[in-house]
Design a protein around this motif. Structure first.
Motif, PDB file in Angstrom:
ATOM      1  N   ILE A   1      -4.429   7.555  -2.050  1.00  0.00           N
ATOM      2  CA  ILE A   1      -3.936   6.414  -1.473  1.00  0.00           C
ATOM      3  C   ILE A   1      -3.960   5.411  -2.518  1.00  0.00           C
ATOM      4  CG2 ILE A   1      -4.732   6.703   1.085  1.00  0.00           C
ATOM      5  CD1 ILE A   1      -7.200   4.662   0.123  1.00  0.00           C
TER       6      ILE A   1
ATOM      7  N   VAL B   1      -7.002  10.361   6.811  1.00  0.00           N
ATOM      8  CA  VAL B   1      -6.312   9.394   7.366  1.00  0.00           C
ATOM      9  C   VAL B   1      -5.996   9.793   8.807  1.00  0.00           C
ATOM     10  CG1 VAL B   1      -5.666   8.243   5.068  1.00  0.00           C
ATOM     11  CG2 VAL B   1      -4.187   9.695   6.390  1.00  0.00           C
TER      12      VAL B   1
ATOM     13  N   ILE C   1       0.609   5.543   0.571  1.00  0.00           N
ATOM     14  CA  ILE C   1      -0.017   6.755   0.993  1.00  0.00           C
ATOM     15  C   ILE C   1       0.583   8.166   0.715  1.00  0.00           C
ATOM     16  CG2 ILE C   1      -1.172   7.809   2.955  1.00  0.00           C
ATOM     17  CD1 ILE C   1      -1.746   5.121   4.023  1.00  0.00           C
TER      18      ILE C   1
ATOM     19  N   ALA D   1       1.053  -1.051   0.109  1.00  0.00           N
ATOM     20  CA  ALA D   1      -0.145   0.086   0.068  1.00  0.00           C
ATOM     21  C   ALA D   1       0.837   1.199  -0.017  1.00  0.00           C
ATOM     22  CB  ALA D   1      -1.114  -0.023   1.005  1.00  0.00           C
TER      23      ALA D   1
ATOM     24  N   ILE E   1      -7.512   4.595   7.669  1.00  0.00           N
ATOM     25  CA  ILE E   1      -8.113   5.026   6.646  1.00  0.00           C
ATOM     26  C   ILE E   1      -9.586   5.526   7.368  1.00  0.00           C
ATOM     27  CG2 ILE E   1      -9.413   5.179   4.372  1.00  0.00           C
ATOM     28  CD1 ILE E   1      -6.365   4.591   4.582  1.00  0.00           C
TER      29      ILE E   1
END
Length: 353
Positions: free
Chosen positions: A107, A140, A92, A90, A129
């Protein structure tokens, strides 16, 4: 030489007018050293002439008594890399703080990171999130045992633009930052300022050129291509900026005595134009701006512009056209491509006089 669009009789009013072909190898992946050794395309609006210089030559172009306006924002390590609860990767990109531990962010992968999901960046750093905004970014919350800003700097990565196709390196920490950066808040560097060295700034001061500071915290939305053929349908993201009373007075005094204001970068232009009235007077300003400058807009807060080369169909190339004129802007880009200039954030610069 690439085929630039001639949209007569409506040149510069459509998004497709600002499309151009750029060989991939012209996109700078690393900066030149030293900073002021980059090339400088000098565009003269008086006679439409284009000449080729080196950036350090700018000290010969700016007369004594003129002022350069620089954006003293500082890039923070806004790119966070981690893994989802499933173990998948992931990413961000923090855009701006909402409060002490809440940020607006972009994201990836967006479809798998719905509100309530958590991304682990490090054993002592997790990102929750919380919500989705109307513009499809996320809110976030950063969970850490220590100082939030310090934790971001510890684990975050330099947010290099996606067209730089490599991971950030230790050298980018200093190099993707102007030498006069002070106020933390940007997710992208004000790239025209990357060419200045302390020695070059000292040379300008010695020659009687003033330096005026403004702040605009650059957000990722600034570089988003315009997708609608009608630019008026494009929605700009807000960015926070400031011109102090002292800076406004300084610049108004420069112009009152017949000297000129040189904007270093499109962020300086956007800040100045946000704060300039119809008579050309610059006022103090502190707050958000979503100004979108494009033909046939009239720019009143600046007299000259130093800028890097921008993405096709972007709001930034449209801003340049609002200042230099559509035909001359595209002629300059056509020349830069033909003469093998380096493009985008770590690339060369253009000076419009």
């Amino acid at each position: 030489m690439p085929d630039f669009v001639d949209a007569s009789p409506h040149k510069g009013t459509r998004t497709s007018d600002y499309d151009y072909e750029l060989p991939e190898e012209r996109i700078a992946q690393r900066p030149v050293e030293p900073r002021d050794a980059s090339r400088l395309l000098v565009v003269d609006r008086r006679d439409s002439s284009i000449t080729h210089r080196t950036f350090r030559d700018i000290a010969e172009l700016i007369p004594a008594g003129d002022a350069i306006v620089v954006n003293t924002t500082k890039v923070f390590r806004a790119r966070l890399l981690g893994h989802r609860e499933s173990g998948g990767p992931a990413e961000i990109l923090l855009l701006r703080p909402v409060n002490d531990d809440h940020y607006e962010a972009m994201i990836h992968p967006g479809g798998k990171l719905r509100p309530g999901r958590v991304v682990t960046i490090a054993p002592d750093f997790r990102v929750e999130i919380v919500d989705t905004t109307p513009r499809r970014t996320r809110i976030v919350r950063l969970h850490t045992n220590g100082d939030v800003a310090g934790t971001i700097e510890k684990y975050g990565h330099v947010p290099l633009p996606p067209y730089i196709e490599r991971a950030d390196e230790s050298g980018d920490i200093a190099r993707y930052q102007t030498v006069y950066a002070e106020t933390v808040g940007s997710v992208a560097a004000p790239t025209a300022g990357l060419h200045f060295t302390p020695d070059l700034l000292d040379t300008l001061r010695t020659r009687g050129v003033e330096m005026a500071n403004i702040v605009l915290h650059v957000g990722a939305g600034t570089f988003r291509p315009v997708s609608d053929e009608d630019p008026s349908q494009h929605v700009m993201h807000e960015e926070w900026c400031e011109i102090t009373s002292d800076t406004a007075q300084q610049l108004n005094a420069v112009r009152a005595r017949g000297n000129r204001v040189w904007a270093i970068g499109t962020t300086s232009v956007r800040t100045l134009e946000t704060a300039t009235d119809l008579h050309g007077t610059i006022h103090p300003y502190r707050g958000e701006t979503s100004i979108f400058l494009r033909p046939p807009a009239t720019l009143r807060g600046i007299d000259h512009l130093v800028t890097n080369f921008h993405l096709p169909k972007s709001t930034l190339i449209m801003l340049v056209a609002a200042f230099a004129g559509y035909d001359l802007t595209m002629q300059a880009y056509r020349t830069a491509v033909a003469e093998h200039y380096r493009f985008y954030s770590y690339g060369d610069a253009m000076c419009i006089i």
